[in-house]
Motif scaffolding. Structure first.
Motif, PDB file in Angstrom:
ATOM      1  N   LYS A 128      -0.034  -7.759  -2.119  1.00 20.55           N
ATOM      2  CA  LYS A 128       0.449  -7.032  -3.566  1.00 20.55           C
ATOM      3  C   LYS A 128       0.525  -5.718  -2.011  1.00 20.55           C
ATOM      4  N   LEU A 129       0.511  -5.848  -0.773  1.00 18.83           N
ATOM      5  CA  LEU A 129       0.485  -4.934   0.822  1.00 18.83           C
ATOM      6  C   LEU A 129       2.877  -5.322   0.529  1.00 18.83           C
ATOM      7  N   MET A 130       2.762  -6.137   0.795  1.00 17.64           N
ATOM      8  CA  MET A 130       3.965  -6.581   1.210  1.00 17.64           C
ATOM      9  C   MET A 130       5.047  -6.178   0.063  1.00 17.64           C
ATOM     10  N   ALA A 131       4.587  -6.677  -1.577  1.00 18.73           N
ATOM     11  CA  ALA A 131       5.742  -6.206  -2.550  1.00 18.73           C
ATOM     12  C   ALA A 131       5.444  -4.553  -2.636  1.00 18.73           C
ATOM     13  N   GLY A 132       4.315  -3.951  -2.015  1.00 17.19           N
ATOM     14  CA  GLY A 132       4.908  -2.245  -1.872  1.00 17.19           C
ATOM     15  C   GLY A 132       5.303  -2.107  -1.040  1.00 17.19           C
ATOM     16  N   PHE A 133       5.588  -2.564   0.315  1.00 20.29           N
ATOM     17  CA  PHE A 133       6.379  -2.022   1.212  1.00 20.29           C
ATOM     18  C   PHE A 133       7.741  -2.321   0.825  1.00 20.29           C
ATOM     19  N   LEU A 134       7.945  -3.737   0.151  1.00 18.37           N
ATOM     20  CA  LEU A 134       9.718  -3.550  -0.178  1.00 18.37           C
ATOM     21  C   LEU A 134      10.454  -2.910  -1.347  1.00 18.37           C
ATOM     22  N   PHE A 135       8.960  -1.881  -2.090  1.00 17.73           N
ATOM     23  CA  PHE A 135       9.551  -0.932  -2.739  1.00 17.73           C
ATOM     24  C   PHE A 135       9.763   0.019  -2.073  1.00 17.73           C
ATOM     25  N   LEU A 136       9.149   0.232  -1.097  1.00 16.57           N
ATOM     26  CA  LEU A 136       8.673   1.353  -0.471  1.00 16.57           C
ATOM     27  C   LEU A 136      10.237   1.420   0.646  1.00 16.57           C
TER      28      LEU A 136
ATOM     29  N   SER B 273      -0.337  -7.222  14.397  1.00 14.55           N
ATOM     30  CA  SER B 273       0.239  -5.585  14.146  1.00 14.55           C
ATOM     31  C   SER B 273      -0.092  -4.901  15.041  1.00 14.55           C
ATOM     32  N   ASN B 274       0.196  -5.493  16.533  1.00 19.02           N
ATOM     33  CA  ASN B 274       1.430  -4.839  17.448  1.00 19.02           C
ATOM     34  C   ASN B 274       2.384  -5.015  17.404  1.00 19.02           C
ATOM     35  N   ARG B 275       2.708  -6.097  16.052  1.00 22.07           N
ATOM     36  CA  ARG B 275       4.711  -5.960  16.434  1.00 22.07           C
ATOM     37  C   ARG B 275       4.667  -5.173  14.864  1.00 22.07           C
ATOM     38  N   LEU B 276       4.149  -4.433  14.264  1.00 14.84           N
ATOM     39  CA  LEU B 276       4.366  -4.161  13.488  1.00 14.84           C
ATOM     40  C   LEU B 276       4.440  -2.311  13.833  1.00 14.84           C
ATOM     41  N   LYS B 277       3.278  -2.277  15.191  1.00  9.88           N
ATOM     42  CA  LYS B 277       3.189  -0.207  15.388  1.00  9.88           C
ATOM     43  C   LYS B 277       4.390  -0.181  16.439  1.00  9.88           C
ATOM     44  N   THR B 278       4.918  -1.369  16.661  1.00  9.20           N
ATOM     45  CA  THR B 278       5.983  -1.080  17.424  1.00  9.20           C
ATOM     46  C   THR B 278       7.519  -1.314  16.365  1.00  9.20           C
ATOM     47  N   ILE B 279       7.131  -1.836  15.581  1.00  6.75           N
ATOM     48  CA  ILE B 279       8.718  -2.037  14.685  1.00  6.75           C
ATOM     49  C   ILE B 279       8.672   0.108  14.242  1.00  6.75           C
ATOM     50  N   TRP B 280       7.062   0.581  13.951  1.00  2.78           N
ATOM     51  CA  TRP B 280       6.969   1.679  13.245  1.00  2.78           C
ATOM     52  C   TRP B 280       7.002   2.456  14.143  1.00  2.78           C
ATOM     53  N   TRP B 281       7.282   2.844  14.868  1.00  2.00           N
ATOM     54  CA  TRP B 281       7.370   3.513  15.809  1.00  2.00           C
ATOM     55  C   TRP B 281       8.341   4.170  15.957  1.00  2.00           C
ATOM     56  N   GLY B 282       9.187   2.629  15.968  1.00  2.00           N
ATOM     57  CA  GLY B 282      10.976   2.884  16.158  1.00  2.00           C
ATOM     58  C   GLY B 282      11.801   3.635  14.874  1.00  2.00           C
TER      59      GLY B 282
ATOM     60  N   LEU C 150      10.333  -5.712   7.821  1.00  2.00           N
ATOM     61  CA  LEU C 150       9.209  -6.390   5.832  1.00  2.00           C
ATOM     62  C   LEU C 150       9.012  -7.517   6.308  1.00  2.00           C
ATOM     63  N   ILE C 151      10.311  -8.528   7.373  1.00  2.00           N
ATOM     64  CA  ILE C 151       9.832 -10.096   8.128  1.00  2.00           C
ATOM     65  C   ILE C 151       8.580  -9.720   8.570  1.00  2.00           C
ATOM     66  N   ALA C 152       8.558  -9.221   9.357  1.00  2.00           N
ATOM     67  CA  ALA C 152       7.126  -8.474   9.915  1.00  2.00           C
ATOM     68  C   ALA C 152       6.077  -8.618   9.875  1.00  2.00           C
ATOM     69  N   PHE C 153       5.540  -7.965   8.257  1.00  5.36           N
ATOM     70  CA  PHE C 153       5.144  -8.052   7.451  1.00  5.36           C
ATOM     71  C   PHE C 153       4.593  -9.023   6.450  1.00  5.36           C
ATOM     72  N   HIS C 154       5.457  -9.655   6.740  1.00  8.48           N
ATOM     73  CA  HIS C 154       5.494 -11.362   5.993  1.00  8.48           C
ATOM     74  C   HIS C 154       5.093 -11.812   6.730  1.00  8.48           C
ATOM     75  N   ASP C 155       5.239 -11.910   7.933  1.00  7.05           N
ATOM     76  CA  ASP C 155       4.482 -13.027   8.817  1.00  7.05           C
ATOM     77  C   ASP C 155       2.595 -12.600   9.169  1.00  7.05           C
ATOM     78  N   THR C 156       2.797 -11.708   9.187  1.00  5.70           N
ATOM     79  CA  THR C 156       1.296 -11.406   9.458  1.00  5.70           C
ATOM     80  C   THR C 156       0.900 -11.425   7.830  1.00  5.70           C
ATOM     81  N   LYS C 157       1.240 -11.074   6.996  1.00  8.54           N
ATOM     82  CA  LYS C 157       0.870 -12.039   5.398  1.00  8.54           C
ATOM     83  C   LYS C 157       0.505 -13.710   5.431  1.00  8.54           C
TER      84      LYS C 157
END
Length: 199
Positions: free
Chosen positions: A3-11, A121-130, A165-172
């Motif tokens: 559901k978090l993945m779906a949420g970020f898809l919409f965002l 989480s580290n990969r997600l955080k790196t993309i977040w900063w970008g 989104l790709i990174a979050f899918h991998d995290t999922k």
């Protein structure tokens, strides 16, 4: 986590349907994304206390984006967002969205720490900063205005959002694999305890 993945898809993804000069409808409305996040936080509340703390913020964001989305149906939101107040309001919504996203990543880091298992989480955080830096530059370019820089940064933001989104899918997927491994370990421990009791 789904559901978090779906949420970020919409965002992070937008498909706009233009019905006139002032009417534009996003077919992936942000308010739906925040509602998905709320549902995901409920499912993950036992994994980290951060998730439940984010629910009130996401409800407020869903209401704000919902008002804008329905306002678009009547061409009202486009006028409001074109005003200086509307521009500041847009920046505020963007900031809160990134704060929520960062806290989700922090919650994922909590899951990693609790289970001694890396789920990205580290990969997600790196993309977040970008995303944060590039989006900030895009807003500055819009204020100046510097059209070429604004267009370039928005292209980069789009690429980074897709990367997120790709990174979050991998995290999922890694989270699901972790849960399966932990379940097998738990069952194995129960079997060993049962065998020890019988002996």
């Amino acid at each position: 986590m789904g559901k978090l993945m779906a949420g970020f898809l919409f965002l992070f993804l937008s498909f706009n349907l233009n019905l006139g000069e002032s009417v534009s409808i996003n077919l992936l409305p942000e308010f739906v994304g925040f509602l998905f996040l709320c549902a995901g936080f409920t499912e993950l509340c036992d994994e980290s206390p951060r998730f439940m703390k984010l629910r009130p913020i996401c409800v407020a964001m869903a209401i704000a984006h919902g008002i804008l989305w329905f306002g678009n149906l009547f061409g009202l939101a486009a006028y409001f967002l074109s005003t200086p107040i509307g521009f500041v309001f847009t920046i505020a919504l963007t900031i809160v969205t990134y704060v929520v996203t960062y806290q989700v990543i922090a919650g994922i880091a909590d899951i990693e720490d609790a289970n001694a298992f890396d789920i990205g989480s580290n990969r997600l955080k790196t993309i977040w900063w970008g995303l944060v830096v590039t989006h900030a530059v895009a807003y500055v370019a819009a204020i100046v205005p510097w059209i070429i820089l604004m267009v370039l940064t928005l292209i980069v933001v789009t690429i980074l959002m897709i990367g997120f989104l790709i990174a979050f899918h991998d995290t999922k997927k890694q989270y699901e694999a972790m849960k399966e491994i932990k379940m097998k370990e738990k069952l194995r421990a129960l079997d060993m305890a049962q065998e020890h009791t019988e002996n």
